[in-house]
Design an enzyme around this catalytic site. Structure first.
Site, PDB file in Angstrom:
ATOM      1  CG  HIS A 122      -1.789   1.120   1.437  1.00  0.00           C
ATOM      2  ND1 HIS A 122      -3.164   1.014   1.415  1.00  0.00           N
ATOM      3  CD2 HIS A 122      -1.533   2.436   1.671  1.00  0.00           C
ATOM      4  CE1 HIS A 122      -3.702   2.208   1.621  1.00  0.00           C
ATOM      5  NE2 HIS A 122      -2.731   3.088   1.786  1.00  0.00           N
ATOM      6  CD  GLU A 123       1.753   3.789   3.576  1.00  0.00           C
ATOM      7  OE1 GLU A 123       2.189   4.825   3.031  1.00  0.00           O
ATOM      8  OE2 GLU A 123       0.637   3.726   4.120  1.00  0.00           O
TER       9      GLU A 123
ATOM     10  CG  HIS B  28       0.322   5.980  -0.824  1.00  0.00           C
ATOM     11  ND1 HIS B  28      -0.745   6.530  -1.494  1.00  0.00           N
ATOM     12  CD2 HIS B  28      -0.210   5.385   0.288  1.00  0.00           C
ATOM     13  CE1 HIS B  28      -1.873   6.276  -0.841  1.00  0.00           C
ATOM     14  NE2 HIS B  28      -1.568   5.579   0.243  1.00  0.00           N
TER      15      HIS B  28
END
Length: 379
Positions: free
Chosen positions: A67-68, A71
Site C-alpha cells: 500500500h505504502e 503511494h
C-alpha cells in the site's frame, strides 16, 4: 514517525520499521492463533494455529507495505521526492518531500493506496474461493479469507473522507479542484478528520461500556490519533499558506557559529554556553556539517562526566541531520523539520555550511507574513 531499524530499499525508497510494529504484530498473531482460528476451526494441532497466525500477520504487513510503496512510486512519478516508508503502530506512512503540484496528482497519489489494498483483498479472496471450490477446508482457507477481509477493511477505512487518511487526500483534491484554493481544501479535509476522530472515540467508549473491551479502547486510540494528526495538518496548512514563496535563504541565520566535534562538553559549558546566543551549535569539519549539538542534549550530561565527554558523543549524528539548500522553498523543508527531534535544519551549498534554520526563524517568518497581509488589507 522515525524508523527503529531499516529493512532495505524497495523501488529505490528506503523502508523502515518502527518498534511499535512489533506490538501490533504480536497482538494480531496472538489473536489469530489463540482465539479466532481455534474457535472457527477446532481440532487442529496447536502448531498449525501458531504457524497460520504468524503467516497471516506477516502477509498482512506485507500488504501494508505494498500500500505504502504504491503511494511512493506514484508520488515519484508525479515529481515528488520520497524520503522513505515507515511501518508503525497504525499502519504505514510514506514521507513525501513537498506537496502535490495539482489536484490531479493529489488524486493519483492518494487513490493508489486503497486501490492496491483492494486488489490484495480480491486476490486472497479469489484464492480462498478457488480452494473452497476444490474441496479444501479449514485453516488454509480461513487464513486466506481473513487476509481478504482485513485488506478490504483497510481499503474501505482508508477512503473515508477525513485527513490524514487517503480519503482525506481525495477530499482535499476534490475541494482543491472545485475552489482552486489548496489551503482551504487542506483545512476542510483536516476538520473532517477531527470529526471522524470524535465519532470513533464516542463509538469506542460506547463499545467499551457494552463489554467490547480491547476493541472499544482500540477505536478510542485510533480516534485520538486522528484528532491529533488532523489538527497538526490544519496548522501545517495554514503555516504553509503563510510561507508560500518564502525561500530557506530568506529566513536562515547565515554563517552560524560552529564548534569542533572534539570539544568537550565541559569546555562548551565554560566557554560557549553564555557567549553563544543560540540554543543549537553545528559541528563542522573543514566547513562541512558533521553534527548538531543542542542545549537539551548537553543538559543531560552529568556534571562529573562533562570533562571527558566530547560534543561528538552527544550530538545529532551526520546521518540524522536535516539538510536544506538556500534556494529551497521553506514549505518543502517544513515536513522534514517537524520530523526532526532537534527541530533545526542546516543549510548547505556544495556540502559546506552556510546557515541554520530554527523554529524561531520559522515563527518570525510567519509573523512577518501575517503583518504583511494586514498591511496589504489595510491599504
Amino acid at each position: 514517525m522515525k524508523a527503529s531499524f531499516r529493512l532495505g530499499r524497495i523501488a529505490g525508497v528506503p523502508v523502515g520499521v518502527n518498534w511499535s510494529v512489533l506490538v501490533i504484530f504480536a497482538l494480531i498473531a496472538w489473536a489469530l492463533a489463540a482465539r479466532q482460528f481455534p474457535r472457527a476451526y477446532p481440532g487442529e494441532p496447536t502448531w498449525a494455529y501458531v504457524v497460520s497466525g504468524l503467516a497471516a500477520a506477516v502477509v498482512f504487513f506485507g500488504g501494508l507495505l505494498a500500500h505504502e510503496v504504491a503511494h511512493a512510486v506514484v508520488a515519484k512519478r508525479n515529481g515528488l521526492g520520497v524520503e522513505g516508508i515507515t511501518l508503525w503502530l497504525f499502519g504505514g506512512v510514506s514521507e513525501l518531500r513537498g506537496d502535490a503540484p495539482n489536484p490531479g496528482a493529489e488524486l493519483r497519489i492518494a487513490g493508489i493506496g486503497p486501490l492496491v489494498s483492494l486488489i490484495v483483498a480480491v486476490f486472497f479472496g479469489g484464492v480462498a474461493a478457488v480452494l473452497a471450490l476444490a474441496g479444501v477446508r479449514g485453516l488454509p482457507v480461513g487464513a486466506l479469507s481473513w487476509l481478504a477481509g482485513i485488506n478490504l477493511l483497510l481499503a474501505v477505512f482508508n477512503v473515508l473522507p477525513a485527513a490524514p487518511l487517503d480519503g482525506g487526500r481525495l477530499l482535499r483534491a476534490a475541494v482543491w479542484k472545485a475552489t482552486g484554493d489548496r489551503t482551504r481544501a487542506s483545512v476542510v479535509a483536516a476538520r473532517a478528520g477531527w470529526v471522524l476522530g470524535v465519532i470513533l472515540i464516542g463509538l469506542g467508549l460506547w463499545q467499551f461500556l457494552l463489554g467490547a473491551g480491547i476493541g472499544g479502547l482500540w477505536l478510542v486510540l485510533i480516534g485520538w490519533f486522528l484528532i491529533g494528526a488532523a489538527s497538526m495538518e490544519e496548522r501545517q496548512a495554514r503555516v504553509g499558506s503563510a510561507l508560500r514563496g518564502v525561500r530557506v535563504a530568506d529566513v536562515m541565520t547565515a554563517q552560524p557559529q560552529t564548534a569542533s566535534a572534539e570539544l568537550t562538553v565541559g569546555d562548551f559549558v565554560d566557554n560557549y554556553l553564555f557567549a553563544y546566543r543560540h540554543s543549537a551549535l553545528p559541528l563542522t569539519e573543514d566547513g562541512r556539517p558533521i553534527g548538531l549539538v543542542t542545549l537539551d542534549r548537553v543538559r543531560h550530561v552529568p556534571a562529573d562526566r562533562r570533562a571527558g565527554t566530547t560534543l561528538a558523543e552527544v550530538a545529532c549524528r551526520a546521518d540524522e541531520l536535516v539538510l536544506a539548500r538556500p534556494e529551497e522553498q521553506l514549505t518543502d523543508l517544513l515536513p522534514r523539520l517537524s520530523a526532526c527531534a532537534d527541530g533545526r535544519a542546516l543549510v548547505v551549498t556544495d556540502g559546506r555550511l552556510v546557515g541554520i534554520v530554527s523554529p524561531s526563524d520559522i515563527s518570525r517568518a510567519v509573523q512577518r507574513s501575517a503583518m504583511r497581509d494586514q498591511l496589504t488589507a489595510g491599504r
